[in-house]
Design a protein around this motif. Structure first.
Motif, PDB file in Angstrom:
ATOM      1  N   ALA A 144       0.858  -1.189   0.000  1.00 16.66           N
ATOM      2  CA  ALA A 144       0.000   0.000   0.000  1.00 16.66           C
ATOM      3  C   ALA A 144       0.889   1.231   0.000  1.00 16.66           C
ATOM      4  N   GLY A 145       0.553   2.191  -0.849  1.00 12.48           N
ATOM      5  CA  GLY A 145       1.338   3.419  -0.934  1.00 12.48           C
ATOM      6  C   GLY A 145       2.403   3.406  -2.004  1.00 12.48           C
ATOM      7  N   ASP A 146       2.705   2.234  -2.554  1.00 15.31           N
ATOM      8  CA  ASP A 146       3.675   2.156  -3.649  1.00 15.31           C
ATOM      9  C   ASP A 146       3.172   2.914  -4.872  1.00 15.31           C
ATOM     10  N   THR A 147       4.098   3.507  -5.595  1.00 16.97           N
ATOM     11  CA  THR A 147       3.779   4.052  -6.907  1.00 16.97           C
ATOM     12  C   THR A 147       4.125   2.997  -7.944  1.00 16.97           C
ATOM     13  N   ILE A 148       3.131   2.630  -8.754  1.00 16.88           N
ATOM     14  CA  ILE A 148       3.356   1.648  -9.812  1.00 16.88           C
ATOM     15  C   ILE A 148       3.086   2.294 -11.155  1.00 16.88           C
ATOM     16  N   LEU A 149       4.012   2.081 -12.082  1.00 18.45           N
ATOM     17  CA  LEU A 149       3.828   2.528 -13.460  1.00 18.45           C
ATOM     18  C   LEU A 149       3.526   1.283 -14.291  1.00 18.45           C
ATOM     19  N   VAL A 160      -5.822  -5.169 -16.233  1.00 20.14           N
ATOM     20  CA  VAL A 160      -6.080  -5.924 -15.004  1.00 20.14           C
ATOM     21  C   VAL A 160      -5.053  -5.539 -13.931  1.00 20.14           C
ATOM     22  N   VAL A 161      -3.798  -5.345 -14.357  1.00 17.00           N
ATOM     23  CA  VAL A 161      -2.760  -4.927 -13.395  1.00 17.00           C
ATOM     24  C   VAL A 161      -3.155  -3.599 -12.749  1.00 17.00           C
ATOM     25  N   VAL A 162      -3.608  -2.649 -13.580  1.00 18.35           N
ATOM     26  CA  VAL A 162      -4.008  -1.337 -13.045  1.00 18.35           C
ATOM     27  C   VAL A 162      -5.036  -1.524 -11.931  1.00 18.35           C
ATOM     28  N   GLN A 163      -6.020  -2.363 -12.167  1.00 23.09           N
ATOM     29  CA  GLN A 163      -7.108  -2.507 -11.192  1.00 23.09           C
ATOM     30  C   GLN A 163      -6.661  -3.281  -9.948  1.00 23.09           C
ATOM     31  N   LEU A 164      -5.886  -4.345 -10.143  1.00 27.80           N
ATOM     32  CA  LEU A 164      -5.409  -5.109  -8.980  1.00 27.80           C
ATOM     33  C   LEU A 164      -4.471  -4.252  -8.122  1.00 27.80           C
ATOM     34  N   ALA A 165      -3.667  -3.417  -8.779  1.00 26.51           N
ATOM     35  CA  ALA A 165      -2.736  -2.558  -8.031  1.00 26.51           C
ATOM     36  C   ALA A 165      -3.514  -1.491  -7.262  1.00 26.51           C
ATOM     37  N   CYS A 170      -2.091   0.819  -4.158  1.00 27.45           N
ATOM     38  CA  CYS A 170      -1.011   1.529  -4.846  1.00 27.45           C
ATOM     39  C   CYS A 170      -1.543   2.795  -5.514  1.00 27.45           C
ATOM     40  N   ARG A 171      -0.618   3.704  -5.739  1.00 29.82           N
ATOM     41  CA  ARG A 171      -0.844   4.877  -6.577  1.00 29.82           C
ATOM     42  C   ARG A 171      -0.469   4.426  -7.991  1.00 29.82           C
ATOM     43  N   VAL A 172      -1.466   4.358  -8.888  1.00 33.41           N
ATOM     44  CA  VAL A 172      -1.247   3.741 -10.195  1.00 33.41           C
ATOM     45  C   VAL A 172      -1.132   4.799 -11.281  1.00 33.41           C
ATOM     46  N   CYS A 210       5.873  10.726 -10.936  1.00 35.06           N
ATOM     47  CA  CYS A 210       6.506   9.819  -9.961  1.00 35.06           C
ATOM     48  C   CYS A 210       7.676  10.554  -9.311  1.00 35.06           C
ATOM     49  N   PRO A 211       7.399  11.648  -8.588  1.00 35.95           N
ATOM     50  CA  PRO A 211       8.495  12.473  -8.067  1.00 35.95           C
ATOM     51  C   PRO A 211       9.365  11.723  -7.052  1.00 35.95           C
ATOM     52  N   ASP A 212       8.799  10.735  -6.373  1.00 39.82           N
ATOM     53  CA  ASP A 212       9.592   9.959  -5.410  1.00 39.82           C
ATOM     54  C   ASP A 212      10.069   8.634  -5.994  1.00 39.82           C
TER      55      ASP A 212
END
Lengths: 333, 333
Positions: A144-149, A160-165, A170-172, A210-212
């Motif tokens: 939780a809280g991860d940024t995923i591209l 599906v990845v977008v929705q599961l993340a 996650c921040r998608v 994705c500044p961080d």
């Protein structure tokens, strides 16, 4: 008669119609213990490009003259096997054909639950959804809280990845090839933002969004976008190599990711996987995804071409990006 | 007087003598709680190339005019600190200079055990040995019977990896840049075979010596050798990115590993790390390596240049491959 698409030539560069041969044979007759399956839907996937070339050696080779390999759903229309009565919906690696026989083992059959829409069974609950599930959870290990591209975010797996993340907290950030796709990725699938890689300054947008740094990069495309992602990974990032569609139709020397050395500076990992290795856990994944589907937290979408003869178009379309969500061909009712 | 090498220019391409400035200053006087250290040995490492350029952002920037950063061992020759009596041997990030003062915190000091040879403390039991230990064990995760390929096998880190992997029960294939080095890697360090990358057909030799694929590739060099290794990884392989010495002196666009996509076909992982992240476990590593040293299962070797003024030569030599084992400079007795 039973129509089949055979592999006629190994593709060089873009896939051509002439790489396939449309053949007609007698519709087969089921023997003892066998059933006759009428194919209803067939799916196409970018990986097929590698199968046509035998570039991917994790599957049995595909020889010239073989029926094209592919996943489908169908209905039992004749049965000499009490496990599979007439009318049962089944899925499996049917190949590009309208009819086939199976005893349930030579072509392994999965029953499709009655309350599952057949197109959803082919995408969200098929190989594509499984790929998204294991690639994201087992390789990407989202917190939780991860940024995923997610590249190819409007594609079958990416969507599906977008929705599961998103569900994992996650921040998608998605990436797709048109404004229409990007709108779908944000408005319907729930990504925070989506980069249009054909229009936007991808480098600048990835940095801005994705500044961080990127904790997980889920790669479906390879090429320059993988390099931009690698330049922006966060410490301990996971780079999930699911696909590389930008590479599949290229010939000659294909450049590798020149920013790979950032894996050292960021103590990060880049890892590939093959969904078939997770077969013993498909039930777990289908259970979780089905629950999300029933409670409305996940949506499915298919782009469906009409008619068996459209199989080559469906496959070629993946490389020009004509699909949103899973690309299927509707073979018969 | 205290001689120091300062960073005079950021290197472009190969490191030049003019990238350094040899300065003389007054030998410092220790204040309250401080000690004066006479530097006995200084170590050089390929990573210094990145520090000179500020390419590596996991360490504080090195500005023009700064004392070159580097690890050393020395002897306390004046002490106002009862923790460090005169005569104590200590190691730390001393920088390229002959004398320095420390209160034990501003430049953290580690005591060198009396029974440890000082050059061994700099290599096998220093940053290099720690890098080998954590890269191999934590990233590479060796299993008895694994085939491991180690590039830079006659280098400071590689020579320790070869030995630790042998002790772990792996089949070790080294790679080095001369017949003399290769002989050392097999005859003294215990590798099964060693490929001379300057003379041998590396592609053919890797295939011949790793017929079932490479389970662990420990990479110190990058470039084409990384690509050849990636083409030959086994299923579930671990590619440990420790260094990329073939890259460090290149300018412009440096190609990435074009065979990275084999990570998918082989369900494999490529991962980087920074040894400093394992600081809390340095004691564990030093304990294990010291035990191997005492029971004779592991050997240490250093290439030692005489005289402080040889520091630039020592560093440049790493890139032409003049060293076997750890490259040190003997600064004073």
């Amino acid at each position: 008669m039973n129509r089949q698409f055979l592999l006629n030539a190994r593709p060089v560069g873009d896939i051509q119609y002439s790489d396939f041969e449309l053949a007609e044979t007698q519709t087969p007759t089921p023997g003892d213990g066998e059933v006759l399956i009428q194919v209803l839907y067939l799916a196409v996937e970018p990986a097929m490009r590698g199968w046509m070339e035998n570039r991917a050696d994790y599957v049995a080779p595909l020889e010239l003259g073989d029926i094209m390999r592919g996943y489908g759903t169908g209905r039992i229309i004749e049965s000499n096997n009490s496990d599979y009565p007439v009318g049962t919906h089944v899925s499996g690696s049917f190949g590009w054909q309208e009819f086939l026989v199976s005893d349930g083992n030579n072509v392994p059959l999965q029953r499709v639950a009655d309350d599952i829409d057949l197109p959803a069974a082919m995408g969200l609950l098929g190989v594509t959804g499984l790929t998204a599930y294991f690639g994201l959870n087992d390789i990407g290990q989202p917190q939780a809280g991860d940024t995923i591209l997610v590249s190819g975010a409007a594609g079958a797996t990416g969507s599906v990845v977008v929705q599961l993340a998103r569900i994992a907290g996650c921040r998608v950030i998605g990436m797709a090839g048109s404004q229409e796709k990007c709108d779908w990725v944000t408005d319907e699938l729930g990504a925070q933002a989506c980069i249009n890689y054909r229009e936007d300054d991808v480098k600048a947008e990835v940095k801005r969004l994705c500044p961080d740094g990127i904790n997980i990069y889920y790669d479906n495309v390879g090429g320059e976008i993988l390099d931009i992602a690698l330049a922006n990974i966060a410490t301990n990032a996971r780079v999930v190599i699911c696909g590389g569609i930008s590479r599949y139709n290229l010939t000659g020397e294909i450049p590798g990711p020149k920013n790979y050395f950032n894996l050292v500076f960021r103590r990060a990992r880049m890892e590939g996987f093959i969904v078939g290795d997770y077969a013993s856990r498909f039930g777990e994944a289908i259970g979780v995804i089905s629950d999300h589907l029933r409670d409305g937290s996940i949506k499915h979408h298919e782009t469906i071409l009409e008619g068996f003869d459209k199989m080559p178009d469906a496959l070629m379309g993946l490389f020009s990006g004509t699909n949103m969500g899973k690309q299927l061909v509707h073979v018969s009712d």
